[in-house]
Scaffold this motif. Structure first.
Motif, short mmCIF file in Angstrom:
data_model
loop_
_atom_site.label_atom_id
_atom_site.label_comp_id
_atom_site.label_asym_id
_atom_site.label_seq_id
_atom_site.Cartn_x
_atom_site.Cartn_y
_atom_site.Cartn_z
N LEU A 139 0.84 -1.33 -0.08
CA LEU A 139 -0.01 0.05 0.10
C LEU A 139 0.95 1.18 0.01
CD1 LEU A 139 -2.85 1.13 0.09
CD2 LEU A 139 -2.82 1.14 2.53
N ALA A 140 1.98 1.23 0.64
CA ALA A 140 2.93 2.36 0.75
C ALA A 140 3.39 2.72 -0.69
CB ALA A 140 3.96 2.16 1.72
N TYR A 141 3.61 1.72 -1.33
CA TYR A 141 4.08 1.73 -2.94
C TYR A 141 2.97 2.33 -3.72
CZ TYR A 141 8.50 -0.58 -1.69
OH TYR A 141 9.81 -0.91 -1.49
N GLU A 142 2.01 1.99 -3.42
CA GLU A 142 0.61 2.20 -4.32
C GLU A 142 0.42 3.62 -4.13
OE1 GLU A 142 -2.81 -0.41 -3.92
OE2 GLU A 142 -1.76 -2.03 -4.36
N VAL A 143 0.49 4.10 -2.75
CA VAL A 143 0.38 5.45 -2.54
C VAL A 143 1.42 6.53 -2.98
CG1 VAL A 143 0.35 7.28 -0.59
CG2 VAL A 143 -0.93 5.14 -0.43
N ILE A 144 2.70 6.06 -2.79
CA ILE A 144 3.57 6.79 -3.75
C ILE A 144 3.50 6.91 -5.09
CG2 ILE A 144 6.11 6.92 -4.26
CD1 ILE A 144 6.68 5.55 -1.30
N ASN A 145 3.07 5.88 -5.89
CA ASN A 145 2.77 5.71 -7.35
C ASN A 145 1.70 6.57 -7.76
OD1 ASN A 145 5.06 4.10 -7.89
ND2 ASN A 145 3.83 2.19 -7.57
#
Length: 144
Positions: A125-131
């Motif tokens: 989820l952290a990566y999805e938010v950053i993307n």
């Protein structure tokens, strides 16, 4: 690999290895809302122990794909319980615990999971938010 925090590419590569000596098993952290948390944890620990005894060396604990009829074992609780169960069964050194989670996004969360026994963390989820933020900024830059 220089970090226990996995990127999507490294995570995918690890869990999809074709090498039979590095078999992975994905265990869902979700459980039916009609059972209690203690029973859910005991069931999860039983599944993890059986999986390692079958020869799986990568245990992937995942909180992905929740539905409205399920609850989720908190990831630190799951990692710690499984870690200690595998120690008690004498098989902890036979596997790695990888956590695929939405509930970790900062260094403190990562440190807790690693301290409780995780070998690696994929904070999807952290990566999805950053993307999502990056994509939004690219769209805003083009509209100027």
């Amino acid at each position: 690999m220089n970090s226990p925090i996995l990127t999507r590419q490294v995570f995918d590569k690890l869990i999809n290895l074709k090498n039979k000596t590095f078999k992975a098993d994905k265990l869902s952290l979700h459980y039916d809302q009609n059972i209690d948390l203690e029973e859910a944890i005991n069931t999860l620990c039983d599944r993890a122990s059986r999986s390692v005894k079958k020869g799986n060396v990568l245990l992937v604990l995942s909180d992905i794909d929740l539905n409205d009829k399920q609850l989720t074992v908190p990831s630190p609780m799951a990692v710690g319980a499984i870690h200690h169960r595998l120690i008690n069964d004498g098989i902890r050194c036979d596997c790695n615990i990888i956590i695929e989670t939405a509930s970790s996004w900062n260094s403190h969360h990562f440190a807790v999971l690693l301290g409780y026994g995780a070998s690696a963390i994929y904070p999807y989820l952290a990566y999805e938010v950053i993307n999502s933020i990056l994509d939004k900024n690219k769209t805003n830059d083009k509209s100027d």
